[in-house]
Each structure stands twice: as structure tokens, then as C-alpha cells.
Design a protein around this motif. Structure first.
Motif, PDB file in Angstrom:
ATOM      1  N   GLN A  34       8.161  32.046  60.763  1.00 12.03           N
ATOM      2  CA  GLN A  34       9.383  32.407  61.477  1.00 12.03           C
ATOM      3  C   GLN A  34       9.209  32.187  62.975  1.00 12.03           C
ATOM      4  O   GLN A  34       8.084  32.064  63.479  1.00 12.03           O
ATOM      5  CB  GLN A  34       9.736  33.862  61.195  1.00 12.03           C
ATOM      6  CG  GLN A  34      10.161  34.105  59.749  1.00 12.03           C
ATOM      7  CD  GLN A  34      10.674  35.520  59.532  1.00 12.03           C
ATOM      8  OE1 GLN A  34      10.284  36.448  60.223  1.00 12.03           O
ATOM      9  NE2 GLN A  34      11.567  35.676  58.561  1.00 12.03           N
ATOM     10  N   ILE A  35      10.312  32.146  63.677  1.00 10.50           N
ATOM     11  CA  ILE A  35      10.287  32.011  65.131  1.00 10.50           C
ATOM     12  C   ILE A  35       9.403  33.105  65.723  1.00 10.50           C
ATOM     13  O   ILE A  35       9.490  34.273  65.341  1.00 10.50           O
ATOM     14  CB  ILE A  35      11.704  32.104  65.709  1.00 10.50           C
ATOM     15  CG1 ILE A  35      12.541  30.903  65.225  1.00 10.50           C
ATOM     16  CG2 ILE A  35      11.687  32.154  67.226  1.00 10.50           C
ATOM     17  CD1 ILE A  35      14.004  30.988  65.613  1.00 10.50           C
ATOM     18  N   THR A  66       8.492  27.906  67.947  1.00 11.64           N
ATOM     19  CA  THR A  66       9.947  27.740  67.986  1.00 11.64           C
ATOM     20  C   THR A  66      10.349  26.642  67.002  1.00 11.64           C
ATOM     21  O   THR A  66       9.503  25.855  66.558  1.00 11.64           O
ATOM     22  CB  THR A  66      10.415  27.350  69.393  1.00 11.64           C
ATOM     23  OG1 THR A  66      10.051  25.990  69.636  1.00 11.64           O
ATOM     24  CG2 THR A  66       9.788  28.245  70.462  1.00 11.64           C
ATOM     25  N   SER A  83      14.288  30.229  61.229  1.00 11.88           N
ATOM     26  CA  SER A  83      14.851  31.480  61.713  1.00 11.88           C
ATOM     27  C   SER A  83      15.166  32.406  60.548  1.00 11.88           C
ATOM     28  O   SER A  83      15.615  33.504  60.745  1.00 11.88           O
ATOM     29  CB  SER A  83      16.117  31.202  62.522  1.00 11.88           C
ATOM     30  OG  SER A  83      17.034  30.472  61.743  1.00 11.88           O
TER      31      SER A  83
END
Length: 114
Positions: A13-14, A86, A114
Motif C-alpha cells: 500500500q501507499i 507511492t 491505494s
């Protein structure tokens, strides 16, 4: 024939972290700059970090402060610690010498979602 074997890629995940490893088959590369490269879908393969030894490293601006390259010459291995990931870091990651040779490994997929 030189071989590079990359591993450690995953889906995170971010803001997550990953540590990539690359084992190379030629011991003489202990005295050679090694680099991590990445290729996102539809884009060219770019250098993101390179290392000669622990005190001599260089990073692309896009990863500076988040990624750390290191190496263990006794194990013929180079690492890439990636923090604060990211979606723009999503790519297949490869290692090679710097400048790069024509022989590439299969790479390891990093996906940041995300």
C-alpha cells in the motif's frame, strides 16, 4: 554468461516499504558500480540508484531520501531498501552493472496500490 537474479518485489500500500535483493553471478563485479533500474508499463528503463561502495552512492531525484542502495560483496548481492512508496514507484525493478550490460535478469515486480 552474467546472471542477475532479482527478488523481493510485492504489492504494497501507499507508504509501505520493501527490500529488493539482487544476486549477481560474477565476483569481479565486487569492484564495479552496480545499479538498480526500473521500468514502468509503456516507459523506458531508467536508473534509480547506483553504488560503488558504501560511501559512493547516487540516486535519481524521484527516490532520493526514500530509497537506499547497499551491497554485500561477500554474497555478491546488492539491495534496494524502498520506503514511503507511492503509486509512481510501481514498476519492474532490475539490477545491472553501471553502465549496464546487455544481459538482464527477469526483474521483480513492485506494485504500490491505494
Amino acid at each position: 554468461q552474467v546472471q542477475f537474479v532479482e527478488s523481493g518485489g510485492d504489492t504494497v500500500q501507499i507508504g509501505g516499504s520493501l527490500r529488493l535483493s539482487c544476486q549477481y553471478s560474477v565476483s569481479i563485479f565486487r569492484f564495479t558500480q552496480m545499479g538498480w533500474f526500473r521500468q514502468a508499463p509503456g516507459k523506458q528503463r531508467d536508473l534509480v540508484a547506483r553504488i560503488l561502495n558504501g560511501d559512493t552512492t547516487n540516486y535519481d531525484d524521484s527516490v532520493k531520501g526514500r530509497f537506499t542502495i547497499s551491497r554485500d560483496n561477500a554474497k555478491n548481492t546488492v539491495y534496494l531498501q524502498m520506503n514511503d512508496l507511492t503509486p509512481e514507484d510501481t514498476a519492474v525493478y532490475y539490477c545491472n552493472t553501471w553502465p549496464a550490460r546487455n544481459s538482464w535478469g527477469q526483474g521483480t515486480q513492485v506494485t504500490v496500490s491505494s
